[in-house]
Design an enzyme around this catalytic site. Sequence first.
Site, short mmCIF file in Angstrom:
data_model
loop_
_atom_site.label_atom_id
_atom_site.label_comp_id
_atom_site.label_asym_id
_atom_site.label_seq_id
_atom_site.Cartn_x
_atom_site.Cartn_y
_atom_site.Cartn_z
N GLU A 11 0.85 -1.20 0.00
CA GLU A 11 0.00 0.00 0.00
C GLU A 11 0.87 1.25 0.00
OE1 GLU A 11 -3.12 -0.14 -1.19
OE2 GLU A 11 -3.64 -1.47 0.47
N HIS A 12 0.52 2.18 -0.85
CA HIS A 12 1.27 3.44 -1.03
C HIS A 12 2.72 3.15 -1.46
CE1 HIS A 12 -1.67 6.52 0.30
NE2 HIS A 12 -2.22 5.45 0.85
N ASP A 36 3.14 2.06 -4.82
CA ASP A 36 3.18 2.15 -6.31
C ASP A 36 3.82 3.45 -6.79
OD1 ASP A 36 0.92 3.69 -5.62
OD2 ASP A 36 -0.40 2.78 -7.13
N GLU A 88 -6.19 10.58 -14.25
CA GLU A 88 -6.52 10.83 -12.85
C GLU A 88 -5.53 11.81 -12.21
OE1 GLU A 88 -7.98 7.86 -9.39
OE2 GLU A 88 -8.11 7.06 -11.40
N ASP A 100 -3.87 0.63 -9.55
CA ASP A 100 -5.29 0.33 -9.75
C ASP A 100 -5.58 0.08 -11.22
OD1 ASP A 100 -5.14 1.11 -7.13
OD2 ASP A 100 -6.22 2.99 -7.42
N GLY A 123 -12.23 2.18 -1.62
CA GLY A 123 -10.86 1.70 -1.80
C GLY A 123 -10.80 0.52 -2.76
N LEU A 124 -11.84 0.35 -3.58
CA LEU A 124 -11.87 -0.77 -4.52
C LEU A 124 -11.77 -0.29 -5.98
CD1 LEU A 124 -14.63 -2.91 -2.72
CD2 LEU A 124 -12.15 -3.21 -2.60
#
Length: 383
Positions: free
Chosen positions: A34-35, A37, A163, A175, A126-127
């Site tokens: 998590e965090h 990437d 994004e 994602d 968060g999906l």
Amino acid sequence: MTLADRTLVRFAELVGAAPDFAVRAPGRVNLIGEHTDYNDGFVLPAAIGLQSIVAVRRRPDSIVRMIAADFGDAVSAFDLAQPMARDPNQPWSDYIRGVATILQAEGVDLGGLDMLVAGDIPQGSGLSSSASLSVASGMAFGELFAPGRFDATGIALIAQRAECDFVGMRCGNMDQLASAHGTADHALLIDCRSLDVRPVALPTDTAILIVHSGISRGLVDGHYNERRAQCEAVARQLDGPALRDVMLGQLEAARADLDPVAYRRARHVVTENARTLAAADAMAAGDLAALGELMAASHASMRDDFEITLPAIDQLVAELQAAIGPRGGARMTGGGFGGAVVALVAADAVETAVAHIEARYRTPEGNKPLIMVERAHAGATFL
Ligand code: GLA
């Protein structure tokens, strides 16, 4: 009727003609990493059954008209011949506007179309509802106006830039790559620097359990971009191009020179990269107990060092861990400050875990949480 069938029927009703085609792009759940990437590191997500669908039909003019089935058929439109602007009244459309803007910047000569958007990914969970919408619309534009030019990774990177540069959420590439590259029954070990995507089989007889805390979060609200800026600042101070390049020993040696908060942010990323690689090995070996320990350590690091969890999420994760024991693991998933938690758990432990959570956890509104028993699905496809 499936969501895809409903979308095709609704398109014909609203537009007055059948779509040329439709695209489905899945959401993703991140198992660990998590965090990492946007720090050029490693992640281990899986595509899920929840999805965004866009159905499109070319128009003879330069108007892109978008309709959102999930927002009461709200309409937003732009003219490709005019400078692009956001639509503050229909923010969902900004992801599609962003994709169109990036494709135009890449020299793609877009034309007008009608587009119906539908999906079943809870927003702010968060999906990756937004990434799946960006990937689906990128594939639709690509197929119509630049056929054969972009592969799955190419579309994912366009969606990510949309994004980052248009919507203003400075996300990494996990994602979008997960949505584009999903593989049934596999997690994806992604090297976010080289863009290498390696499917890792999920251990047999396991399920992915997703529990929505009932707290939704808005990622564009600043916390995310602030964390990213903190990571980039430490990397610069340590002369690494990115935290990916920083070893734990190097970070410890520099501790006295670092701001204490910056040090803890970096420690999360550096240790999380190591945990993610170890988790891919544990997964390949079918070692659920080891996976569980790595997921627990990941959650603790997000809570204590990266500070992106909330007390209610910590409680939900602790309840899940208690119910699962050594037969899997649980942690918060996604950007943080709310959203869902994920568990990877032996299939015959799912029922007990679900019953435990239904008895012990309530959303802030006092309701039972939304619980989804998932498996890993294939990535984005044309329908
Ligand atoms: C969000 C971002 C991703 C990633 C995660 C945290 O989902 O979109 O790029 O940074 O947060 O791992």
